[in-house]
Write a protein that holds these residues in place. Structure first.
Motif, mmCIF file in Angstrom:
data_model
loop_
_atom_site.group_PDB
_atom_site.id
_atom_site.type_symbol
_atom_site.label_atom_id
_atom_site.label_comp_id
_atom_site.label_asym_id
_atom_site.label_seq_id
_atom_site.Cartn_x
_atom_site.Cartn_y
_atom_site.Cartn_z
ATOM 1 N N ASP A 182 -101.998 14.109 66.112
ATOM 2 C CA ASP A 182 -101.394 15.215 65.352
ATOM 3 C C ASP A 182 -102.230 16.486 65.539
ATOM 4 O OD1 ASP A 182 -99.655 16.441 63.593
ATOM 5 O OD2 ASP A 182 -100.026 15.051 61.946
ATOM 6 N N ASP A 183 -101.590 17.626 65.388
ATOM 7 C CA ASP A 183 -102.283 18.924 65.434
ATOM 8 C C ASP A 183 -103.139 19.034 66.691
ATOM 9 O OD1 ASP A 183 -101.172 19.043 62.925
ATOM 10 O OD2 ASP A 183 -103.038 18.691 61.859
ATOM 11 N N GLU A 239 -94.540 20.887 67.219
ATOM 12 C CA GLU A 239 -94.250 20.991 65.784
ATOM 13 C C GLU A 239 -94.207 22.453 65.357
ATOM 14 O OE1 GLU A 239 -97.257 18.656 63.764
ATOM 15 O OE2 GLU A 239 -98.779 20.188 64.034
HETATM 16 MG MG MG Z 1 -99.194 18.324 62.632
#
Ligand code: MG
Ligand code: C2E
Ligand code: MG
Ligand code: MG
Length: 281
Positions: A182-183, A239
């Motif tokens: 993520d990220d 995202e």
């Molecule tokens: Mg994220």
């Protein structure tokens, strides 16, 4: 009335700090009862296939609406739950609820058979030695194929204890559970470590996506993540997609999946099914 401190004792002179500590323990306490009082629930944000714009998955996101504080952002309460250790209990609840929800959707035919649900997993969860075993067992007791579940971990979550993280991720991946970083691009994971990890998805952080149609460097970095993912044999998810210009760019760049307000905010289960049906026909 404040008394002067005795020599050798420590006192908190800073009223703002004292207030903060009180507030923190108050929040912790409130969060502890929130689960029992049904103040916590999951919302689901669609993940779209960029080629056909079909809904192919969802990210489960935790919500807390407290009678006392109103809506509290997970960006605020997750770190509190991590610092108290309550994230362990909370995290299992999230996993159980997301699995139950997907079983129900599949049974109703509300989502495609190859649909995937992703849950966010905190560093502390990943650092529990039995985490992978527990998740694999939980999934085996469900009616879902292992590939239906994906975990999202952050780079900092992995870096806290690289060796243990690697053992658990290998177990999960061997069982067919998807692993998303993520990220991606905001942490410190080295390319050498990344190569050793059984990662199946890189999620391009919304900071890059946010400016990609205006800032050449951010666009270049997003492109670099997509190239890197291809080398590692991973999929990419962008995202924070909010504008059609970003969608057009991501499509030419070869990104696989997109997620963001342009398509849909996170939705409650009923609204999610409606969205899915309106998009996938
Ligand atoms: Mg994220
Ligand atoms: P994340 O996992 O990176 O989740 C993406 C966040 O971006 C979500 O915020 C989502 O609502 C938001 N978002 C989605 N589309 C857009 C968009 O187009 N623009 C913008 N600006 N934002 C968008 P949310 O739900 O507030 O969650 C924040 C963070 O809290 C998550 O970031 C995740 O790190 C954490 N979190 C949420 N639920 C859980 C959970 O169940 N467990 C754990 N450990 N962490 C969670
Ligand atoms: Mg996430
Ligand atoms: Mg984030």
């Amino acid at each position: 009335m404040a008394l002067p401190p005795k020599a050798g004792t420590w006192r908190c002179f800073e009223p703002a700090l004292e207030q903060r500590l009180l507030t923190l323990s108050h929040y912790r306490q409130a969060l502890r009862t929130a689960a029992e009082q049904h103040q916590l629930f999951l919302v689901y944000q669609p993940k779209m296939e960029l080629s056909g714009e079909r809904v192919v998955g969802a990210e489960a996101l935790l919500r807390w609406v407290s009678p006392e504080f109103g809506f509290v952002s997970p960006a605020d309460f997750i770190p509190i739950a991590e610092s108290s250790g309550d994230i362990l209990r909370l995290g299992s609840w999230v996993i159980d609820t997301a699995i139950d929800q997907l079983e129900q959707w599949l049974a109703q035919g509300a989502v495609p058979p190859d649909f995937r649900v992703a849950v966010n997993v905190a560093a502390l969860q990943l650092m529990q030695p039995g985490f992978a075993d527990g998740l694999i067992t939980r999934l085996a007791h469900s009616r879902l194929p292992p590939g239906a579940l994906e975990i999202e971990v952050t780079e900092s979550g992995l870096m806290q204890n690289m060796e243990l993280a690697l053992v658990q991720l290998n177990q999960l991946a061997a069982a067919g559970i998807g692993i998303a970083i993520d990220d991606f691009g905001t942490g410190y994971s080295s390319l050498a470590y990344l190569k050793t990890m059984p990662v199946s998805v890189l999620k391009i952080d919304k900071a890059f996506v946010e400016r990609m149609d205006a800032d050449e460097q951010d666009r270049g970095l997003a492109q670099a993540v997509i190239h890197m993912a291809r080398i590692l044999g991973c999929e990419t998810v962008a995202e924070g997609v909010e504008r059609p210009e970003q969608v057009a760019l991501l499509r030419t760049m070869g990104c696989n999946l997109v997620q963001g307000y342009w398509y849909s905010p996170p939705l409650n289960p009923e609204a999610f099914v409606e969205y899915c049906q309106s998009q996938n026909g």
